[in-house]
Design a protein around this motif. Sequence first.
Motif, PDB file in Angstrom:
ATOM      1  N   ILE A 129      87.322  12.807  -5.200  1.00 35.85           N
ATOM      2  CA  ILE A 129      88.613  13.265  -5.704  1.00 35.85           C
ATOM      3  C   ILE A 129      88.535  14.751  -6.054  1.00 35.85           C
ATOM      4  N   ARG A 130      89.695  15.347  -6.261  1.00 34.08           N
ATOM      5  CA  ARG A 130      89.722  16.751  -6.644  1.00 34.08           C
ATOM      6  C   ARG A 130      90.942  17.030  -7.506  1.00 34.08           C
ATOM      7  N   SER A 131      90.906  18.163  -8.166  1.00 34.40           N
ATOM      8  CA  SER A 131      92.062  18.654  -8.896  1.00 34.40           C
ATOM      9  C   SER A 131      93.031  19.302  -7.917  1.00 34.40           C
ATOM     10  N   PRO A 132      94.247  19.618  -8.364  1.00 35.28           N
ATOM     11  CA  PRO A 132      95.054  20.554  -7.590  1.00 35.28           C
ATOM     12  C   PRO A 132      94.291  21.886  -7.528  1.00 35.28           C
ATOM     13  N   LEU A 133      94.382  22.575  -6.425  1.00 38.62           N
ATOM     14  CA  LEU A 133      93.767  23.890  -6.294  1.00 38.62           C
ATOM     15  C   LEU A 133      94.847  24.940  -6.498  1.00 38.62           C
ATOM     16  N   CYS A 134      94.641  25.786  -7.499  1.00 38.92           N
ATOM     17  CA  CYS A 134      95.712  26.675  -7.951  1.00 38.92           C
ATOM     18  C   CYS A 134      95.280  28.136  -7.901  1.00 38.92           C
ATOM     19  N   LYS A 135      96.265  28.990  -7.711  1.00 38.33           N
ATOM     20  CA  LYS A 135      96.010  30.427  -7.621  1.00 38.33           C
ATOM     21  C   LYS A 135      95.504  30.978  -8.954  1.00 38.33           C
ATOM     22  N   ALA A 136      94.425  31.715  -8.889  1.00 42.34           N
ATOM     23  CA  ALA A 136      93.892  32.337 -10.105  1.00 42.34           C
ATOM     24  C   ALA A 136      94.900  33.325 -10.670  1.00 42.34           C
ATOM     25  N   TRP A 137      94.998  33.332 -11.979  1.00 47.15           N
ATOM     26  CA  TRP A 137      95.832  34.257 -12.761  1.00 47.15           C
ATOM     27  C   TRP A 137      97.331  34.048 -12.584  1.00 47.15           C
ATOM     28  N   LYS A 138      97.725  33.193 -11.645  1.00 49.20           N
ATOM     29  CA  LYS A 138      99.145  32.972 -11.399  1.00 49.20           C
ATOM     30  C   LYS A 138      99.520  31.500 -11.338  1.00 49.20           C
ATOM     31  N   GLY A 139      98.565  30.635 -11.029  1.00 50.27           N
ATOM     32  CA  GLY A 139      98.864  29.243 -10.724  1.00 50.27           C
ATOM     33  C   GLY A 139      98.848  28.313 -11.921  1.00 50.27           C
ATOM     34  N   GLY A 140      98.915  27.041 -11.619  1.00 52.51           N
ATOM     35  CA  GLY A 140      99.069  26.020 -12.641  1.00 52.51           C
ATOM     36  C   GLY A 140      97.907  25.851 -13.589  1.00 52.51           C
ATOM     37  N   LEU A 141      96.704  26.312 -13.190  1.00 48.21           N
ATOM     38  CA  LEU A 141      95.518  26.147 -14.028  1.00 48.21           C
ATOM     39  C   LEU A 141      95.042  27.461 -14.634  1.00 48.21           C
ATOM     40  N   LYS A 142      95.866  28.500 -14.567  1.00 49.63           N
ATOM     41  CA  LYS A 142      95.438  29.836 -14.978  1.00 49.63           C
ATOM     42  C   LYS A 142      95.073  29.939 -16.452  1.00 49.63           C
ATOM     43  N   ASP A 143      95.702  29.119 -17.305  1.00 54.53           N
ATOM     44  CA  ASP A 143      95.435  29.190 -18.744  1.00 54.53           C
ATOM     45  C   ASP A 143      94.479  28.107 -19.217  1.00 54.53           C
ATOM     46  N   ALA A 144      94.051  27.246 -18.321  1.00 55.31           N
ATOM     47  CA  ALA A 144      93.122  26.171 -18.685  1.00 55.31           C
ATOM     48  C   ALA A 144      91.729  26.744 -18.884  1.00 55.31           C
ATOM     49  N   THR A 145      91.140  26.474 -20.025  1.00 55.52           N
ATOM     50  CA  THR A 145      89.774  26.938 -20.253  1.00 55.52           C
ATOM     51  C   THR A 145      88.807  26.127 -19.390  1.00 55.52           C
ATOM     52  N   THR A 146      87.646  26.682 -19.173  1.00 57.40           N
ATOM     53  CA  THR A 146      86.677  26.023 -18.305  1.00 57.40           C
ATOM     54  C   THR A 146      86.308  24.637 -18.825  1.00 57.40           C
ATOM     55  N   ASP A 147      86.132  24.497 -20.138  1.00 56.77           N
ATOM     56  CA  ASP A 147      85.749  23.176 -20.641  1.00 56.77           C
ATOM     57  C   ASP A 147      86.894  22.176 -20.508  1.00 56.77           C
ATOM     58  N   GLU A 148      88.143  22.663 -20.493  1.00 58.68           N
ATOM     59  CA  GLU A 148      89.268  21.761 -20.231  1.00 58.68           C
ATOM     60  C   GLU A 148      89.231  21.241 -18.793  1.00 58.68           C
ATOM     61  N   LEU A 149      88.877  22.119 -17.856  1.00 58.66           N
ATOM     62  CA  LEU A 149      88.756  21.681 -16.465  1.00 58.66           C
ATOM     63  C   LEU A 149      87.627  20.661 -16.324  1.00 58.66           C
ATOM     64  N   PHE A 150      86.505  20.929 -16.978  1.00 60.40           N
ATOM     65  CA  PHE A 150      85.407  19.959 -16.990  1.00 60.40           C
ATOM     66  C   PHE A 150      85.890  18.621 -17.536  1.00 60.40           C
ATOM     67  N   LEU A 151      86.595  18.663 -18.662  1.00 55.62           N
ATOM     68  CA  LEU A 151      87.040  17.437 -19.318  1.00 55.62           C
ATOM     69  C   LEU A 151      87.946  16.626 -18.403  1.00 55.62           C
ATOM     70  N   GLU A 152      88.930  17.278 -17.789  1.00 58.78           N
ATOM     71  CA  GLU A 152      89.855  16.557 -16.924  1.00 58.78           C
ATOM     72  C   GLU A 152      89.139  15.952 -15.726  1.00 58.78           C
ATOM     73  N   MET A 153      88.172  16.680 -15.159  1.00 60.01           N
ATOM     74  CA  MET A 153      87.448  16.160 -14.008  1.00 60.01           C
ATOM     75  C   MET A 153      86.582  14.973 -14.405  1.00 60.01           C
ATOM     76  N   PHE A 154      85.937  15.069 -15.568  1.00 61.29           N
ATOM     77  CA  PHE A 154      85.088  13.978 -16.026  1.00 61.29           C
ATOM     78  C   PHE A 154      85.899  12.731 -16.382  1.00 61.29           C
ATOM     79  N   LYS A 155      87.125  12.911 -16.840  1.00 54.54           N
ATOM     80  CA  LYS A 155      87.954  11.778 -17.233  1.00 54.54           C
ATOM     81  C   LYS A 155      88.402  10.951 -16.033  1.00 54.54           C
ATOM     82  N   ALA A 156      88.474  11.590 -14.884  1.00 50.21           N
ATOM     83  CA  ALA A 156      88.853  10.872 -13.666  1.00 50.21           C
ATOM     84  C   ALA A 156      87.677  10.017 -13.224  1.00 50.21           C
ATOM     85  N   ARG A 157      87.877   8.737 -13.096  1.00 48.82           N
ATOM     86  CA  ARG A 157      86.756   7.858 -12.795  1.00 48.82           C
ATOM     87  C   ARG A 157      87.141   6.764 -11.807  1.00 48.82           C
TER      88      ARG A 157
END
Length: 403
Positions: free
Chosen positions: A37-65
């Motif tokens: 599986i994967r996250s949505p892939l978003c444009k840096a500095w402009k896209g949907g994940l631009k304000d997500a901190t790195t540990d938030e991205l880790f958390l969301e990926m780890f929660k997917a099981r």
Amino acid sequence: MQRVKQVAAHITGSSQTKGLPALEQKHDDDVVITMAIRSPLCKAWKGGLKDATTDELFLEMFKARSRPFDVRPLVQDICVGTVLTPSSMYPARTAALAAGFPESTAVQTINRFCSSGLMAVTDIGNKIRAGQIEIGLAVGIDSMSQNPDDGSPPQSGLVSCNQAAKDCTEKMGWTSENVAVDFGITRDEQDAFAARSFQRAERAQAAGYFKKEIVPFTVYQKDRVTGEKKLVTVTEDDGIRKGTTKEGLAKIRAAFPQWGNSTTTGGNASQLTDGAAAVLLMTRRKARELGLTILAKYITTAVTGLAPRIMGIGPTYAIPIALKQAGITVEDVDIFEINEAFASMAVYSQRTLSIPAEKLNPNGGARQIATGLNELHRSQGKVLVTSMCIGTGMGAAAVFVRD
């Protein structure tokens, strides 16, 4: 020695069976994938994940099981491929715990630039094959928005006096222009390849092909006016440029006019991206015991080096090695997912390896294992090869067979 012989036999089959039929054989201790599986892939500095901190991205990926039940208590090791994350072990370990993995689940991080996610899969796969673990999770993650690459560190004169060593620190755009000049790849060829990639991605997104592989990410976003943070759910890639044509790309100015023939542009090179992906691996025996659907068998990974000044053509070095290890040929492969860091290297790889256009990145710019396996199942193909160039002059490739 006996264990080595067993491992080799399970990669290439018995001496009586060769080629693809050997890879299709099923053994209890095959390394298999039950989730990709994967996250949505978003444009840096402009896209949907631009304000997500790195540990938030880790958390969301780890929660997917995996389904049909929670396998977190059974995962023995997690390997995270990450390039940019500073002090990466901290967000990796803390996010795993916050996501509900038990304290007994070990975590490590690994970095081999653009192949880091594949190296995580390879690490977990090899541990399973060696009998060290039965179940492991491989993750790839990076945020260009939060952790932009500041380039290479200063070199000692004792090192930089070696030309190849000095070339390792040069900009990626320089290597793209070197490939175009050295191998006669024109701006028109690059724009045509890039336009086809965008068109394929647009078609695949509209058809819903990516829905099975994308996990929605719930993260913080800042209001553009007030700066206030609010939780939002990001559900799809936001970097696909709809309506792209070769003629439109031809109007974009050169990104690196100081180098080569100035054929690389913001239109025929990859975007900077925030995103993550995860692959769950285990023995076939364990997957059957747990009643999990097996998506594919992991066969092998090959990594090799080449001249840093033309690092982009790494796939042309790594793919033949991986195919030889697996005992198959280009003709046996149904889908190639080769990274499109620059169209110059992608055009060269396709040309040099004689890959039919319909088999190369059929859904646009490569997203590697999750997208490749998803498309393999959708199209009922059998063999997936993923490959990428690697900064400082390397290439990696891996082979997977749909179960």
